[in-house]
Design a protein around this motif. Structure first.
Motif, PDB file in Angstrom:
ATOM      1  N   LEU A 182       9.352 -47.998  27.518  1.00 43.92           N
ATOM      2  CA  LEU A 182       9.487 -49.339  26.946  1.00 43.92           C
ATOM      3  C   LEU A 182       8.963 -50.395  27.913  1.00 43.92           C
ATOM      4  N   HIS A 183       8.560 -51.531  27.335  1.00 46.53           N
ATOM      5  CA  HIS A 183       8.103 -52.627  28.191  1.00 46.53           C
ATOM      6  C   HIS A 183       8.960 -53.879  28.034  1.00 46.53           C
ATOM      7  N   ASP A 184       9.732 -53.973  26.957  1.00 48.07           N
ATOM      8  CA  ASP A 184      10.572 -55.140  26.695  1.00 48.07           C
ATOM      9  C   ASP A 184      11.891 -54.972  27.459  1.00 48.07           C
ATOM     10  N   LEU A 185      12.006 -55.636  28.592  1.00 50.15           N
ATOM     11  CA  LEU A 185      13.181 -55.440  29.440  1.00 50.15           C
ATOM     12  C   LEU A 185      14.451 -55.997  28.810  1.00 50.15           C
ATOM     13  N   GLU A 186      14.320 -57.029  27.992  1.00 48.14           N
ATOM     14  CA  GLU A 186      15.499 -57.558  27.297  1.00 48.14           C
ATOM     15  C   GLU A 186      16.054 -56.501  26.330  1.00 48.14           C
ATOM     16  N   HIS A 187      15.159 -55.836  25.636  1.00 51.68           N
ATOM     17  CA  HIS A 187      15.583 -54.761  24.729  1.00 51.68           C
ATOM     18  C   HIS A 187      16.243 -53.626  25.518  1.00 51.68           C
ATOM     19  N   VAL A 188      15.665 -53.283  26.653  1.00 52.13           N
ATOM     20  CA  VAL A 188      16.242 -52.224  27.488  1.00 52.13           C
ATOM     21  C   VAL A 188      17.652 -52.597  27.915  1.00 52.13           C
ATOM     22  N   HIS A 189      17.845 -53.841  28.352  1.00 50.55           N
ATOM     23  CA  HIS A 189      19.183 -54.296  28.747  1.00 50.55           C
ATOM     24  C   HIS A 189      20.177 -54.164  27.594  1.00 50.55           C
ATOM     25  N   GLN A 190      19.741 -54.467  26.394  1.00 53.30           N
ATOM     26  CA  GLN A 190      20.638 -54.473  25.233  1.00 53.30           C
ATOM     27  C   GLN A 190      20.953 -53.070  24.723  1.00 53.30           C
ATOM     28  N   GLU A 191      19.980 -52.163  24.816  1.00 55.53           N
ATOM     29  CA  GLU A 191      20.100 -50.895  24.087  1.00 55.53           C
ATOM     30  C   GLU A 191      20.264 -49.650  24.957  1.00 55.53           C
ATOM     31  N   TYR A 192      19.863 -49.693  26.219  1.00 61.23           N
ATOM     32  CA  TYR A 192      19.784 -48.471  27.022  1.00 61.23           C
ATOM     33  C   TYR A 192      20.715 -48.548  28.228  1.00 61.23           C
ATOM     34  N   PRO A 193      21.712 -47.670  28.302  1.00 53.99           N
ATOM     35  CA  PRO A 193      22.644 -47.695  29.432  1.00 53.99           C
ATOM     36  C   PRO A 193      22.030 -47.213  30.739  1.00 53.99           C
ATOM     37  N   GLU A 194      20.997 -46.353  30.645  1.00 55.85           N
ATOM     38  CA  GLU A 194      20.354 -45.812  31.839  1.00 55.85           C
ATOM     39  C   GLU A 194      18.868 -46.144  31.836  1.00 55.85           C
ATOM     40  N   THR A 195      18.338 -46.407  33.019  1.00 53.68           N
ATOM     41  CA  THR A 195      16.925 -46.737  33.147  1.00 53.68           C
ATOM     42  C   THR A 195      16.330 -46.050  34.363  1.00 53.68           C
ATOM     43  N   LEU A 196      15.098 -45.590  34.198  1.00 50.42           N
ATOM     44  CA  LEU A 196      14.286 -45.067  35.291  1.00 50.42           C
ATOM     45  C   LEU A 196      13.130 -46.034  35.499  1.00 50.42           C
ATOM     46  N   LEU A 197      13.043 -46.605  36.679  1.00 49.49           N
ATOM     47  CA  LEU A 197      11.962 -47.529  37.026  1.00 49.49           C
ATOM     48  C   LEU A 197      10.919 -46.770  37.827  1.00 49.49           C
ATOM     49  N   LEU A 198       9.712 -46.680  37.259  1.00 50.34           N
ATOM     50  CA  LEU A 198       8.618 -45.930  37.857  1.00 50.34           C
ATOM     51  C   LEU A 198       7.522 -46.873  38.346  1.00 50.34           C
ATOM     52  N   ALA A 199       6.901 -46.489  39.441  1.00 48.10           N
ATOM     53  CA  ALA A 199       5.665 -47.115  39.900  1.00 48.10           C
ATOM     54  C   ALA A 199       4.860 -46.015  40.593  1.00 48.10           C
ATOM     55  N   ARG A 200       4.533 -45.008  39.801  1.00 50.13           N
ATOM     56  CA  ARG A 200       3.892 -43.771  40.254  1.00 50.13           C
ATOM     57  C   ARG A 200       4.852 -42.895  41.065  1.00 50.13           C
ATOM     58  N   GLU A 201       5.939 -43.444  41.482  1.00 43.91           N
ATOM     59  CA  GLU A 201       7.053 -42.728  42.100  1.00 43.91           C
ATOM     60  C   GLU A 201       8.324 -43.380  41.595  1.00 43.91           C
ATOM     61  N   ILE A 202       9.458 -42.770  41.866  1.00 43.05           N
ATOM     62  CA  ILE A 202      10.715 -43.363  41.420  1.00 43.05           C
ATOM     63  C   ILE A 202      11.060 -44.547  42.320  1.00 43.05           C
ATOM     64  N   VAL A 203      11.223 -45.709  41.712  1.00 43.96           N
ATOM     65  CA  VAL A 203      11.683 -46.884  42.450  1.00 43.96           C
ATOM     66  C   VAL A 203      13.207 -46.967  42.400  1.00 43.96           C
ATOM     67  N   ALA A 204      13.783 -46.732  41.219  1.00 45.45           N
ATOM     68  CA  ALA A 204      15.241 -46.756  41.074  1.00 45.45           C
ATOM     69  C   ALA A 204      15.610 -46.016  39.797  1.00 45.45           C
ATOM     70  N   ARG A 205      16.814 -45.466  39.767  1.00 46.41           N
ATOM     71  CA  ARG A 205      17.322 -44.768  38.585  1.00 46.41           C
ATOM     72  C   ARG A 205      18.831 -44.943  38.525  1.00 46.41           C
ATOM     73  N   GLY A 206      19.339 -45.248  37.323  1.00 47.07           N
ATOM     74  CA  GLY A 206      20.775 -45.366  37.155  1.00 47.07           C
ATOM     75  C   GLY A 206      21.130 -46.395  36.111  1.00 47.07           C
ATOM     76  N   ASP A 207      22.258 -47.064  36.331  1.00 49.14           N
ATOM     77  CA  ASP A 207      22.728 -48.110  35.434  1.00 49.14           C
ATOM     78  C   ASP A 207      21.640 -49.168  35.247  1.00 49.14           C
ATOM     79  N   THR A 208      21.371 -49.532  33.996  1.00 51.18           N
ATOM     80  CA  THR A 208      20.242 -50.412  33.686  1.00 51.18           C
ATOM     81  C   THR A 208      20.320 -51.745  34.416  1.00 51.18           C
TER      82      THR A 208
END
Length: 262
Positions: A201-227
């Protein structure tokens, strides 16, 4: 050097495991050295800058893309049990097919290329079309559909696959707000049934509203866990720096194919 963050869910048995996973094209890594697990029943968003490797990761999970290094393990699920919704731009809408037949393709793994549609299967197709709000459009060519209608038809086809693992690649790109609302409700329903849903997904507002967990990628893992924690300003800025070649490990080495990679 601090340990790299891992793809790890706190609860549930894993359905996916990544072991030093590197994926790419022509031996050039697009996403590298992923380590960790995704729990069964997760509702996980994958976000990151353009070129971060988000869609590449989904292709690796489906087996469309072979690892350059490391492996992906599927645990308690087979690749044929994965429902994969690609970006709308990958579909040739000029192909002569009507909505009913397009949706019916969700039964392909169940009945094969030459299997017939008995009454029970036709009822399932009709129910899926109705659930996404497309009743009455069964005979409309897919090339005559709006972006929102076409994505609803895609979701109906995913419904028929009845898959325990659902991968969605930019499912809400360039569609109307009503379709986003209705299809997001369907994703919540899948999650409520215990399915694992992973969405790029690219809409971060939607991610905040709908997804409890998020993986932030930038060719490697930047962060993973609670959105809310993952999508901090500091993490988003770091992801941009890495994607632009100005941050940690920005220039990953070229990897050679691992003969034992799965």
């Amino acid at each position: 050097m601090p340990d790299k963050p891992a793809i790890t869910s706190a609860n549930g048995q894993p359905i996916l495991r990544f072991d030093n996973l590197t994926l790419g094209y022509d031996r050039h890594p697009a996403v590298h050295h992923l380590q960790g697990e995704v729990a069964a029943g997760s509702l996980l968003a994958i976000v990151g800058p353009n070129g971060a490797g988000k869609s590449t990761l989904l292709k690796g999970i489906t087996g469309e893309l072979r690892p350059l290094q490391g492996r992906i393990e599927l645990l308690g699920v087979q690749r044929r049990q994965i429902a994969y919704l690609t970006q709308l731009t990958t579909l040739d809408s000029s192909f002569p097919m009507v909505v009913h037949d397009f949706v019916a393709m969700g039964l392909w793994r169940e009945i094969g290329a030459f299997g017939g549609l008995d009454r029970a299967r036709r009822e399932r197709i009709a129910a899926a079309i109705d659930l996404v709000g497309m009743t009455g459009l069964e005979s409309r060519p897919i090339g005559a559909l709006s972006g929102g209608q076409l994505q609803r038809a895609h979701f109906a086809r995913v419904l028929l696959q009845d898959a325990p693992l659902v991968l969605l690649d930019e499912p809400y790109g360039a569609i109307d707000a009503a379709s986003v609302r209705d299809l997001a409700a369907l994703v919540r329903h899948w999650h409520g049934e215990g399915r694992t849903v992973i969405s790029v997904l690219h809409d971060l507002e939607h991610v905040h509203q709908e997804y409890p967990e998020t993986l932030l990628l930038a060719r490697e893992i930047v962060a993973r866990g609670d959105t809310a924690t993952v999508l901090s300003d500091a993490n988003l800025q770091r992801a941009r720096r890495i994607a632009e070649g100005r941050g940690d490990h920005a220039h990953a080495p070229i990897c050679h194919a691992d003969q034992d990679a799965g």
